[in-house]
Enzyme design. Structure first.
Site, PDB file in Angstrom:
ATOM      1  CG  HIS A 168      26.597  36.063  24.153  1.00  0.00           C
ATOM      2  ND1 HIS A 168      25.963  37.085  24.840  1.00  0.00           N
ATOM      3  CD2 HIS A 168      26.312  34.920  24.831  1.00  0.00           C
ATOM      4  CE1 HIS A 168      25.322  36.579  25.883  1.00  0.00           C
ATOM      5  NE2 HIS A 168      25.525  35.279  25.910  1.00  0.00           N
ATOM      6  CE  LYS A 200       4.524  38.657  27.269  1.00  0.00           C
ATOM      7  NZ  LYS A 200       4.197  37.268  27.099  1.00  0.00           N
ATOM      8  NE  ARG A 213      29.657  31.987  31.310  1.00  0.00           N
ATOM      9  CZ  ARG A 213      28.542  32.497  31.772  1.00  0.00           C
ATOM     10  NH1 ARG A 213      28.337  33.786  31.726  1.00  0.00           N
ATOM     11  NH2 ARG A 213      27.629  31.724  32.327  1.00  0.00           N
ATOM     12  CB  SER A 266      23.461  38.962  29.652  1.00  0.00           C
ATOM     13  OG  SER A 266      23.864  38.417  28.423  1.00  0.00           O
TER      14      SER A 266
END
Ligand code: PNS
Length: 162
Positions: free
Chosen positions: A17, A41, A90, A128
């Site tokens: 990133h 969440k 990517r 991530s």
């Protein structure tokens, strides 16, 4: 003055990133990194933590600011008076999802354009989620994230031995 927006979950921000943010910041007058408040969440880090980690990681780029957004990206874009969305690519496998996202956003807001920036080959495997999984099972991820993220991963994710 051209302001571009780089949206994402950034849960957490990775060196991949950062690379995209550096490239975009060199092309536009202002870059706004926009952290999505995930409605489900289910993120590992809160939106506040994700913003703090991103700000720390991008401190060397004076024309970059970090904010959060809720709901539709195009509404945030209009609110921030930006017409350029930045997304990193990517591999070809990213393309289908990214193309769909860009088409949806164009349908919702025809004046907004999506710009894709190809990542450097050395970051092409980084995500991530992958980093969190690798870390959880004892993998070495120190070179994949900035130091502040590495420290917070150690605090947040307990090691698993199996
Ligand atoms: O880092 P990510 O999770 O791949 O980023 C995805 C993101 C945040 C760019 C995308 O989910 C998004 O823009 N969400 C906001 C809701 C929205 O605008 N949806 C319409 C486009 S599909």
């Amino acid at each position: 003055m051209i302001r571009a927006v780089y949206p994402g979950s950034f849960d957490p921000i990775t060196n991949g990133h950062i690379y995209i943010a550096e490239r975009a910041a060199s092309l536009f007058d202002e870059l706004l990194l926009a952290v999505l408040v995930n409605p489900e969440k289910n993120s590992t880090f809160s939106v506040e933590e994700r913003q703090i980690m991103a700000r720390e990681a991008l401190i060397h780029l004076p024309n970059v600011t970090v904010k959060y957004f809720n709901g539709l990206l195009v509404n945030f874009m209009r609110q921030e008076q930006s017409r350029i969305i930045i997304r990193g690519l990517r591999a070809l496998s990213d393309f289908e999802y990214e193309f769909q996202l860009a088409q949806m956003n164009r349908q919702l807001a025809p004046e907004i354009e999506t710009f894709f920036i190809a990542t450097d080959a050395k970051y092409s495997y980084l995500s991530s989620r992958g980093i969190k999984d690798a870390f959880r099972f004892g993998g070495t991820v120190r070179d994949m994230v900035p130091p502040g993220v590495y420290r917070r991963l150690r605090e947040r994710i307990p090691p698993t031995n199996s």
